[in-house]
Design a protein around this motif. Structure first.
Motif, PDB file in Angstrom:
ATOM      1  N   TYR A  63      18.002 -22.178  57.144  1.00 21.94           N
ATOM      2  CA  TYR A  63      19.381 -22.529  57.492  1.00 21.94           C
ATOM      3  C   TYR A  63      20.034 -23.419  56.434  1.00 21.94           C
ATOM      4  CZ  TYR A  63      23.122 -25.107  59.761  1.00 21.94           C
ATOM      5  OH  TYR A  63      24.306 -25.713  60.044  1.00 21.94           O
ATOM      6  N   MET A  64      19.356 -24.496  56.056  1.00 22.98           N
ATOM      7  CA  MET A  64      19.946 -25.422  55.100  1.00 22.98           C
ATOM      8  C   MET A  64      20.175 -24.768  53.740  1.00 22.98           C
ATOM      9  SD  MET A  64      20.547 -28.167  56.716  1.00 22.98           S
ATOM     10  CE  MET A  64      20.935 -29.239  55.341  1.00 22.98           C
ATOM     11  N   GLY A  65      19.284 -23.874  53.360  1.00 21.81           N
ATOM     12  CA  GLY A  65      19.395 -23.266  52.044  1.00 21.81           C
ATOM     13  C   GLY A  65      20.544 -22.294  51.891  1.00 21.81           C
ATOM     14  N   LEU A  66      21.136 -21.863  53.005  1.00 22.52           N
ATOM     15  CA  LEU A  66      22.214 -20.884  52.924  1.00 22.52           C
ATOM     16  C   LEU A  66      23.568 -21.447  53.334  1.00 22.52           C
ATOM     17  CD1 LEU A  66      20.357 -17.720  54.158  1.00 22.52           C
ATOM     18  CD2 LEU A  66      21.395 -18.070  51.922  1.00 22.52           C
ATOM     19  N   GLN A  67      23.697 -22.762  53.329  1.00 20.27           N
ATOM     20  CA  GLN A  67      25.008 -23.338  53.608  1.00 20.27           C
ATOM     21  C   GLN A  67      25.939 -23.204  52.411  1.00 20.27           C
ATOM     22  OE1 GLN A  67      25.210 -26.894  56.405  1.00 20.27           O
ATOM     23  NE2 GLN A  67      23.219 -27.190  55.443  1.00 20.27           N
ATOM     24  N   ALA A  68      25.389 -23.219  51.214  1.00 17.14           N
ATOM     25  CA  ALA A  68      26.218 -23.162  50.012  1.00 17.14           C
ATOM     26  C   ALA A  68      26.793 -21.763  49.820  1.00 17.14           C
ATOM     27  CB  ALA A  68      25.398 -23.565  48.791  1.00 17.14           C
ATOM     28  N   ASN A  69      28.038 -21.701  49.375  1.00 20.97           N
ATOM     29  CA  ASN A  69      28.680 -20.411  49.150  1.00 20.97           C
ATOM     30  C   ASN A  69      27.946 -19.575  48.110  1.00 20.97           C
ATOM     31  OD1 ASN A  69      30.576 -21.165  50.993  1.00 20.97           O
ATOM     32  ND2 ASN A  69      32.314 -21.182  49.591  1.00 20.97           N
ATOM     33  N   GLN A  70      27.401 -20.235  47.080  1.00 18.63           N
ATOM     34  CA  GLN A  70      26.709 -19.462  46.047  1.00 18.63           C
ATOM     35  C   GLN A  70      25.455 -18.791  46.589  1.00 18.63           C
ATOM     36  OE1 GLN A  70      27.508 -22.730  45.953  1.00 18.63           O
ATOM     37  NE2 GLN A  70      26.097 -23.910  44.661  1.00 18.63           N
ATOM     38  N   ALA A  71      24.792 -19.425  47.568  1.00 15.94           N
ATOM     39  CA  ALA A  71      23.623 -18.797  48.177  1.00 15.94           C
ATOM     40  C   ALA A  71      24.032 -17.574  48.991  1.00 15.94           C
ATOM     41  CB  ALA A  71      22.889 -19.804  49.063  1.00 15.94           C
ATOM     42  N   GLN A  72      25.158 -17.665  49.675  1.00 15.30           N
ATOM     43  CA  GLN A  72      25.644 -16.522  50.442  1.00 15.30           C
ATOM     44  C   GLN A  72      26.050 -15.378  49.516  1.00 15.30           C
ATOM     45  OE1 GLN A  72      28.601 -17.734  53.375  1.00 15.30           O
ATOM     46  NE2 GLN A  72      27.672 -19.758  53.494  1.00 15.30           N
ATOM     47  N   ALA A  73      26.704 -15.699  48.403  1.00 11.71           N
ATOM     48  CA  ALA A  73      27.099 -14.666  47.448  1.00 11.71           C
ATOM     49  C   ALA A  73      25.875 -13.960  46.879  1.00 11.71           C
ATOM     50  CB  ALA A  73      27.928 -15.285  46.321  1.00 11.71           C
ATOM     51  N   SER A  74      24.853 -14.731  46.549  1.00  8.02           N
ATOM     52  CA  SER A  74      23.636 -14.139  46.003  1.00  8.02           C
ATOM     53  C   SER A  74      22.963 -13.228  47.017  1.00  8.02           C
ATOM     54  CB  SER A  74      22.676 -15.248  45.562  1.00  8.02           C
ATOM     55  OG  SER A  74      21.492 -14.709  45.032  1.00  8.02           O
ATOM     56  N   MET A  75      22.956 -13.651  48.291  1.00 10.33           N
ATOM     57  CA  MET A  75      22.336 -12.824  49.315  1.00 10.33           C
ATOM     58  C   MET A  75      23.082 -11.504  49.503  1.00 10.33           C
ATOM     59  SD  MET A  75      22.021 -13.199  53.382  1.00 10.33           S
ATOM     60  CE  MET A  75      23.594 -12.382  53.384  1.00 10.33           C
ATOM     61  N   LEU A  76      24.416 -11.565  49.545  1.00 16.22           N
ATOM     62  CA  LEU A  76      25.196 -10.337  49.683  1.00 16.22           C
ATOM     63  C   LEU A  76      24.962  -9.410  48.495  1.00 16.22           C
ATOM     64  CD1 LEU A  76      28.552 -11.863  50.996  1.00 16.22           C
ATOM     65  CD2 LEU A  76      26.929 -10.480  52.305  1.00 16.22           C
ATOM     66  N   ALA A  77      24.902  -9.991  47.300  1.00 16.57           N
ATOM     67  CA  ALA A  77      24.665  -9.181  46.105  1.00 16.57           C
ATOM     68  C   ALA A  77      23.296  -8.516  46.151  1.00 16.57           C
ATOM     69  CB  ALA A  77      24.786 -10.048  44.854  1.00 16.57           C
ATOM     70  N   ARG A  78      22.307  -9.234  46.655  1.00  7.86           N
ATOM     71  CA  ARG A  78      20.965  -8.645  46.713  1.00  7.86           C
ATOM     72  C   ARG A  78      20.923  -7.483  47.692  1.00  7.86           C
ATOM     73  NH1 ARG A  78      16.245  -9.527  44.817  1.00  7.86           N
ATOM     74  NH2 ARG A  78      16.843 -11.488  43.848  1.00  7.86           N
ATOM     75  N   TRP A  79      21.558  -7.625  48.853  1.00 10.79           N
ATOM     76  CA  TRP A  79      21.587  -6.498  49.783  1.00 10.79           C
ATOM     77  C   TRP A  79      22.297  -5.302  49.163  1.00 10.79           C
ATOM     78  CZ3 TRP A  79      18.623  -5.565  53.691  1.00 10.79           C
ATOM     79  CH2 TRP A  79      18.051  -6.614  54.410  1.00 10.79           C
ATOM     80  N   LEU A  80      23.354  -5.559  48.407  1.00  4.84           N
ATOM     81  CA  LEU A  80      24.037  -4.469  47.708  1.00  4.84           C
ATOM     82  C   LEU A  80      23.099  -3.778  46.731  1.00  4.84           C
ATOM     83  CD1 LEU A  80      27.623  -5.711  46.732  1.00  4.84           C
ATOM     84  CD2 LEU A  80      27.050  -3.724  48.135  1.00  4.84           C
ATOM     85  N   ALA A  81      22.369  -4.577  45.953  1.00  6.93           N
ATOM     86  CA  ALA A  81      21.504  -4.015  44.921  1.00  6.93           C
ATOM     87  C   ALA A  81      20.341  -3.236  45.517  1.00  6.93           C
ATOM     88  CB  ALA A  81      20.978  -5.134  44.016  1.00  6.93           C
ATOM     89  N   VAL A  82      19.778  -3.737  46.609  1.00  6.12           N
ATOM     90  CA  VAL A  82      18.567  -3.137  47.161  1.00  6.12           C
ATOM     91  C   VAL A  82      18.871  -1.964  48.084  1.00  6.12           C
ATOM     92  CG1 VAL A  82      16.530  -3.585  48.593  1.00  6.12           C
ATOM     93  CG2 VAL A  82      17.257  -5.267  46.904  1.00  6.12           C
ATOM     94  N   THR A  83      19.962  -2.065  48.864  1.00  4.75           N
ATOM     95  CA  THR A  83      20.253  -1.020  49.853  1.00  4.75           C
ATOM     96  C   THR A  83      21.562  -0.287  49.598  1.00  4.75           C
ATOM     97  OG1 THR A  83      21.506  -2.434  51.382  1.00  4.75           O
ATOM     98  CG2 THR A  83      19.100  -2.452  51.579  1.00  4.75           C
ATOM     99  N   GLY A  84      22.450  -0.871  48.789  1.00  4.51           N
ATOM    100  CA  GLY A  84      23.737  -0.245  48.527  1.00  4.51           C
ATOM    101  C   GLY A  84      24.824  -0.593  49.520  1.00  4.51           C
ATOM    102  N   ASP A  85      24.516  -1.424  50.536  1.00  6.37           N
ATOM    103  CA  ASP A  85      25.506  -1.709  51.576  1.00  6.37           C
ATOM    104  C   ASP A  85      25.210  -3.077  52.183  1.00  6.37           C
ATOM    105  OD1 ASP A  85      27.164  -1.715  53.902  1.00  6.37           O
ATOM    106  OD2 ASP A  85      27.127   0.467  53.946  1.00  6.37           O
ATOM    107  N   VAL A  86      26.205  -3.979  52.142  1.00  3.23           N
ATOM    108  CA  VAL A  86      25.977  -5.324  52.677  1.00  3.23           C
ATOM    109  C   VAL A  86      25.746  -5.317  54.181  1.00  3.23           C
ATOM    110  CG1 VAL A  86      27.263  -6.511  50.868  1.00  3.23           C
ATOM    111  CG2 VAL A  86      28.467  -5.731  52.922  1.00  3.23           C
ATOM    112  N   ARG A  87      26.156  -4.253  54.873  1.00  5.50           N
ATOM    113  CA  ARG A  87      25.956  -4.214  56.322  1.00  5.50           C
ATOM    114  C   ARG A  87      24.485  -4.180  56.713  1.00  5.50           C
ATOM    115  NH1 ARG A  87      29.654   0.752  57.913  1.00  5.50           N
ATOM    116  NH2 ARG A  87      28.635   1.505  56.012  1.00  5.50           N
ATOM    117  N   TRP A  88      23.622  -3.872  55.745  1.00  4.01           N
ATOM    118  CA  TRP A  88      22.192  -3.926  56.044  1.00  4.01           C
ATOM    119  C   TRP A  88      21.750  -5.337  56.417  1.00  4.01           C
ATOM    120  CZ3 TRP A  88      18.798  -0.674  57.574  1.00  4.01           C
ATOM    121  CH2 TRP A  88      18.931   0.673  57.263  1.00  4.01           C
ATOM    122  N   ALA A  89      22.488  -6.344  55.978  1.00  8.16           N
ATOM    123  CA  ALA A  89      22.141  -7.712  56.359  1.00  8.16           C
ATOM    124  C   ALA A  89      22.167  -7.865  57.872  1.00  8.16           C
ATOM    125  CB  ALA A  89      23.110  -8.694  55.700  1.00  8.16           C
TER     126      ALA A  89
END
Length: 482
Positions: A411-437
């Motif tokens: 929880y604490m590690g994902l409060q920062a906006n940059q952490a959220q951006a990185s997570m969305l980008a990773r889902w895009l790269a790995v699955t092609g769609d952020v909705r997989w999150a």
């Protein structure tokens, strides 16, 4: 402008939403592992990659939590993902380039990373390095770059009032980077130092050696840092070629997290498009890779003088994040990791460091790790622990506790906006769609004990062990195999 995959629900800017975000990150970055004794040389059937129709169908999410407040746009072929965070004064934005290691060339390994580090440090050619860095520092902002096996990135973090200025600097650097020989020499020296450091450190070295062995002949075996030989030979022309291969619209994804209005988001995209930073040309696509070959469980001992303890790292093929088994295996390896610590370290004092993990890439792996003066005995205990779990030692409470602990830890590690951006980008790269999150989050919460046992039993097999130890310190035939 073409709008696709809209997520109109307002952001739930509260702890539950961020907790859900943390749990989704767990889905692609969780850790744990296992193994179990089988007669040496006996190979269990390798789990084949699931055909496309057997992968999880991406469902409609009635109540999205992670992608709440997120909009996905396509602007002249550039995919743009924006997660709005009302009331948050920080903006994290970056251009993420898909493809990763599949686009690297073995003769110039490390060129992508070196090129991006030079770009982020020296900035555009029309400014000196000092002027570029002073403009960033004066606003308390950052511009950074990264290169990994799944994607590369150039990203900025700033206050919302300074975003236009910082974004303009980033776009300037992408458009006309200053590949000055002095900066190349400085960044090359740093990269070479890091390569040497990783090879000298036993923990880092065994990770490199095990990956090279497990993925032999495949891009996944390569390090983003490159090798001493390839990096030492890189020059300005090599870096320009690497950047040219990256800066293609079809490979680029613009991800922004912050309290930006839609017009602001479009201006950020247009800054890239109107200045020709991301030309609309077709990138050269590498040939598709065949599936990983079936293999029997193996032990490979690598001698190194002067080691007081043995380092053991075992890789096994694992499902990608959009595979039906991924959520259950995530829970399973977390359970095993906790039990390894209790059985190997706490009860038997066989190791000061024992762990396990599950990767977060498409060509995925899980792993077992232990360092011990009695590695054969330690690994035997670990594999017995796996067999106990598969035989039934998983309760609904065990599963629930792992979910709750994941929320607390991340929880604490994902409060920062940059952490959220990185997570969305990773889902895009790995699955092609952020909705997989969100899809993975729903699957994760629905995991049952039976699914955990099945996933661990199916995937934690044919483990390829690499042992780094002093000459004569270990007996390869004494290690249990699964």
């Amino acid at each position: 402008m073409k709008r696709s995959n809209p997520f109109p629900r307002p952001l739930r800017a509260c702890r539950p939403a961020l907790a859900a975000l943390a749990l989704a990150a767990l889905a692609i970055a969780a850790s744990a592992c296992g193994g179990s004794p089988t007669p040496p040389g006996t190979a269990a059937p390798a789990p084949a990659a699931a055909p496309l129709e057997q992968r999880l169908a991406l469902p409609d999410i009635a109540e999205p939590m992670i992608t709440a407040g997120t909009t996905v746009l396509e602007i002249e072929g550039l995919q743009v993902v924006h997660r709005r965070t009302p009331g948050n004064d920080v903006v994290a934005a970056g251009v993420f380039f898909t493809g990763g290691a599949r686009h690297w060339r073995p003769e110039t390994l490390g060129d992508e990373r070196l090129a991006l580090q030079v770009l982020a440090a020296a900035g555009p050619a029309h400014l000196t390095k000092d002027e570029f860095q002073a403009a960033i520092d004066a606003r308390g902002a950052t511009i950074s770059a990264a290169s990994g096996r799944e994607f590369a990135s150039v990203a900025a973090v700033s206050l919302i009032d300074d975003f236009d200025t910082i974004w303009a600097l980033l776009v300037d650097a992408l458009e006309a980077p200053d590949l000055h020989p002095d900066e190349i020499a400085l960044q090359r020296a740093r990269q070479l130092t890091r390569i040497r450091s990783e090879l000298d450190d036993p923990d880092s070295a065994i990770s490199i050696l095990a990956r090279r062995s497990f993925f032999a002949g495949r891009p996944a075996a390569w390090s983003p840092l490159g090798t001493l030989e390839t990096v030492d030979a890189l020059g300005a022309r090599d870096l320009a070629v690497a950047l040219d291969a990256l800066l293609v619209r079809d490979r680029a994804r613009l991800v922004l997290v912050g309290d930006l209005d839609p017009h602001h988001v479009q201006r950020a995209a247009r800054a890239l498009l109107d200045r020709g930073v991301l030309p609309a040309r077709t990138p050269s696509e590498p040939a598709p890779l065949p599936p990983l070959p079936d293999r029997a469980p193996t032990v490979e001992v690598i001698p190194r003088e002067g080691l007081p303890t043995a380092y053991v790292l075992g890789y096994f093929a694992a499902p990608a994040p959009d595979h039906p088994d991924h959520a259950a295996l995530t829970v399973g390896v977390r359970l095993l990791s906790d039990r390894f610590f209790e059985e190997v370290r706490t009860r038997r004092n066989l190791s000061y460091a024992v762990s396990a993990g599950l990767g977060r890439i498409r060509e995925n792996v899980g792993w077992l790790y232990v360092t011990s003066t009695r590695p054969e005995e330690a690994l035997t205990v670990m594999i017995e622990t796996v067999e106990a779990l598969v035989a039934g030692a998983v309760s609904e409470q065990d599963v629930a506790e792992q979910v709750e602990s994941a929320l607390t830890a991340l929880y604490m590690g994902l409060q920062a906006n940059q952490a959220q951006a990185s997570m969305l980008a990773r889902w895009l790269a790995v699955t092609g769609d952020v909705r997989w999150a969100d899809a993975h989050l729903e699957r994760f919460r629905a995991v049952t004990p039976d699914e955990v046992r099945h996933a661990v039993d199916r995937w934690l097999r044919n483990v390829h062990l690499v042992v780094l130890a002093a000459p004569g310190a270990v007996d390869a035939d004494a290690f249990p195999l699964r």
